[in-house]
Enzyme design. Structure first.
Site, PDB file in Angstrom:
ATOM      1  N   PHE A 164       0.045 -11.458 -35.534  1.00 14.86           N
ATOM      2  CA  PHE A 164      -1.382 -11.761 -35.730  1.00 14.86           C
ATOM      3  C   PHE A 164      -1.819 -12.998 -34.965  1.00 14.86           C
ATOM      4  O   PHE A 164      -2.986 -13.151 -34.639  1.00 14.86           O
ATOM      5  CB  PHE A 164      -1.696 -11.932 -37.225  1.00 14.86           C
TER       6      PHE A 164
ATOM      7  N   ARG B 175      -6.447 -10.913 -42.843  1.00 20.88           N
ATOM      8  CA  ARG B 175      -5.252 -10.986 -43.671  1.00 20.88           C
ATOM      9  C   ARG B 175      -5.006  -9.579 -44.190  1.00 20.88           C
ATOM     10  O   ARG B 175      -5.509  -9.170 -45.216  1.00 20.88           O
ATOM     11  CB  ARG B 175      -5.411 -11.966 -44.840  1.00 20.88           C
TER      12      ARG B 175
ATOM     13  N   LYS C 237      -3.014 -29.082 -45.747  1.00 19.54           N
ATOM     14  CA  LYS C 237      -4.010 -28.514 -46.668  1.00 19.54           C
ATOM     15  C   LYS C 237      -4.445 -29.553 -47.700  1.00 19.54           C
ATOM     16  O   LYS C 237      -5.281 -30.391 -47.406  1.00 19.54           O
ATOM     17  CB  LYS C 237      -3.450 -27.246 -47.277  1.00 19.54           C
TER      18      LYS C 237
ATOM     19  N   PHE D   1       4.310 -15.592 -48.194  1.00 19.87           N
ATOM     20  CA  PHE D   1       3.407 -16.022 -47.128  1.00 19.87           C
ATOM     21  C   PHE D   1       4.064 -15.620 -45.806  1.00 19.87           C
ATOM     22  O   PHE D   1       5.281 -15.464 -45.746  1.00 19.87           O
ATOM     23  CB  PHE D   1       3.118 -17.535 -47.203  1.00 19.87           C
ATOM     24  N   THR D   2       3.253 -15.441 -44.765  1.00 19.07           N
ATOM     25  CA  THR D   2       3.771 -14.893 -43.492  1.00 19.07           C
ATOM     26  C   THR D   2       4.973 -15.673 -42.958  1.00 19.07           C
ATOM     27  O   THR D   2       6.035 -15.095 -42.688  1.00 19.07           O
ATOM     28  CB  THR D   2       2.662 -14.893 -42.423  1.00 19.07           C
TER      29      THR D   2
ATOM     30  N   TYR E 118      11.732 -45.476 -34.415  1.00 17.32           N
ATOM     31  CA  TYR E 118      12.396 -44.167 -34.410  1.00 17.32           C
ATOM     32  C   TYR E 118      13.104 -43.937 -35.746  1.00 17.32           C
ATOM     33  O   TYR E 118      13.099 -42.833 -36.287  1.00 17.32           O
ATOM     34  CB  TYR E 118      13.412 -44.082 -33.261  1.00 17.32           C
TER      35      TYR E 118
ATOM     36  N   ASP F  75       5.877 -23.957 -53.613  1.00 17.14           N
ATOM     37  CA  ASP F  75       5.162 -24.211 -52.365  1.00 17.14           C
ATOM     38  C   ASP F  75       3.882 -24.939 -52.763  1.00 17.14           C
ATOM     39  O   ASP F  75       2.974 -24.359 -53.366  1.00 17.14           O
ATOM     40  CB  ASP F  75       4.848 -22.883 -51.663  1.00 17.14           C
TER      41      ASP F  75
END
Ligand code: F0G
Length: 480
Positions: free
Chosen positions: A454, A388, A265, A131-132, A79, A222
């Site tokens: 979306f 998009r 990614k 970005f969203t 943990y 990012d």
């Protein structure tokens, strides 16, 4: 990697052997028409069994390497103080050059913590594009997202190699307008997701850094697609042509005060991380981590994914890994252009994008041309792409749609998953659809959540266009 053939063609060649496979099927047309209706014409709500090629996203859907899978077998589930964390920390130091790192369950959790630490109500966050999830978290904290992209960033057909650049004059003007004290930070998104995965250049990043430093504004990168942006710098910015991707990444990182990434990614895992060399920022993030994510050494991630991310971080700077999706995307986009399909050019970092405003110029933006195109393309191909555009945007305080700058169908290319044959199929069905584009109609919402609609919103076609489109397809191809 690209190789040149003796007939002069350049093709993206796979620098890996496929040793494990996942079966896919091509559902018949009649099932596709049913499935998209069941999904409320929202490709997010389709099931895998109804999909041939899943090009919804490159997030968490990449092929992992043998080394990543092997590392997952020896993870430490303690943990607190788990060794897996320390292997991740070492990879972050070696590859990115940061002393401190914190794991989180995925990228948007970083955005949440950034908002808590950096944003006060009324503050402004400058960025090359939003970005969203970024915008949602920053605005929930009372922030205001201001995009200062270059003038031609929204021009879908372009030959500007760096449409992800921040406009430096607008940066200076924003500092004058808002005052440096109100600016929480400047955020550079490595390959701007919503405008076609477009990279920024090293020169631009360095110039942003210089201006920011003068005004004491933190620079945040990012890094979700950092290796792809670095590879495109190598390809497109002459000064870096002979640099390794690893060195380009390190140079980019040297310009940042804080970086964060979705680990789903470039690193081909699932999870996320925040990293910095600033002990004060680190202390502040650390205080929130156990409240929202988990203890400092796992942050809501499974220890197996931490191991996979540590290996993925090291592997992402190999030329073969960094180029895998970029070169296949370039192939896909070049094919689209050759067949006359209005694609976003130059090719970007996470997907091939189609300009739905040009493709479906007969559909008004209030009837969601990109969403309609995504649904129509699924019907004619069983390929799942993503809208998009305005559906990915939101409504203003009067309930009116905020019309998106661009309406794009995004066809994501997960790393090391699909082949050239798949891309040929995609472009074939896309160009057939382009020839029959008049058959595509609009959509309207029938169920609409208040935030990030979306993902789970449901829509209906305006008229019976899906049936008419299916009839035309059947006449040419039968049920397949
Ligand atoms: N930043 C960028 C540039 C992203 O593309 C994403 C996710 C996030 C942050 C959020 O990370 O999903 O791990 O919480 N993009 C995915 C996509 C969802 O499909 O483009 P996350």
């Amino acid at each position: 990697m690209n190789v040149k053939l003796s007939d002069g063609r350049i093709i993206p060649i796979d620098m890996h052997k496929v040793r494990v496979v996942q079966q896919t099927t091509l559902p018949p047309l009649s099932r596709r028409v049913e499935a998209i209706a069941e999904a409320g014409y929202n490709t997010f709500l389709l099931r895998t069994r109804d999909i041939f090629l899943d090009m919804l996203t490159d997030s968490g859907t990449n092929a992992m390497s043998d080394h990543q899978l092997a590392a997952m077998m020896i993870s430490d589930d303690a943990y607190a103080g788990g060794e897996s964390y320390y292997r991740l920390q070492q990879a972050v130091k070696d590859v990115l050059g940061f002393e401190y790192c914190l794991p989180v369950h995925q990228g948007r959790a970083c955005e949440h913590l950034l908002a808590r630490v950096f944003i006060k109500p009324g503050d402004v966050q400058l960025m090359n594009y939003h970005f969203t999830t970024t915008k949602a978290h920053f605005e929930m904290q009372g922030g205001k997202v201001v995009e200062i992209y270059c003038d031609d960033a929204l021009q879908t057909a372009s030959d500007n190699p760096f449409k992800g650049n921040l406009d430096l004059d607008k940066f200076r003007a924003s500092i004058a307008e808002y005052g440096a004290d109100r600016i929480s930070f400047v955020r550079m998104e490595a390959t701007t997701n919503l405008i076609g995965g477009q990279p920024f250049s090293m020169a631009n990043l360095k110039a942003v850094r210089e201006i920011a430093q003068k005004h004491n504004i933190p620079v945040i990168i990012d890094c979700s697609l950092i290796s792809e942006n670095a590879y495109m710098i190598k390809q497109r910015e002459a000064e870096y042509a002979d640099w390794s991707v690893a060195d380009i990444v390190r140079e980019m990182m040297a310009q940042a005060d804080v970086i964060y990434m979705s680990g789903r990614k470039s690193t081909c895992a699932r999870g996320g991380l925040l990293a910095t060399n600033n002990p004060e920022y680190h202390r502040q993030f650390s205080e929130w981590l156990p409240v929202f994510e988990g203890f400092l050494t796992y942050g809501g991630m499974s220890s197996k994914e931490i191991e996979a991310m540590a290996v993925g971080l090291r592997e992402m700077t190999d030329l073969e890994a960094a180029s895998a999706s970029v070169d296949l995307i370039a192939y896909l986009v070049d094919l689209m252009v050759k067949r006359g399909v209005p694609a976003v050019t130059p090719p970007g970092g996470l997907a091939g994008h189609v300009d739905a405003m040009k493709f479906c110029s007969h559909i008004p933006q209030t009837q969601y041309p990109a969403g309609a195109l995504a649904a129509a393309f699924y019907i004619v191909s069983a390929v799942r792409g993503m809208e998009r555009g305005t559906i990915s945007s939101e409504r203003d305080e009067h309930g009116q749609d905020i019309l998106s700058d661009l309406e794009l169908l995004r066809l994501a290319v997960p790393r090391r998953v699909y082949s050239m044959a798949h891309m040929e199929y995609v472009v074939d069905r896309l160009s057939w659809l382009y020839a029959h584009r008049d058959l595509i109609g609009g959509l309207e919402f029938v169920q609409e959540p208040p935030a990030l609609r979306f993902f789970i919103g449901r829509l209906a076609p305006i008229g019976d266009w899906p049936q008419k489109l299916a009839e035309a397809y059947r006449a040419d191809f039968g049920e397949v």
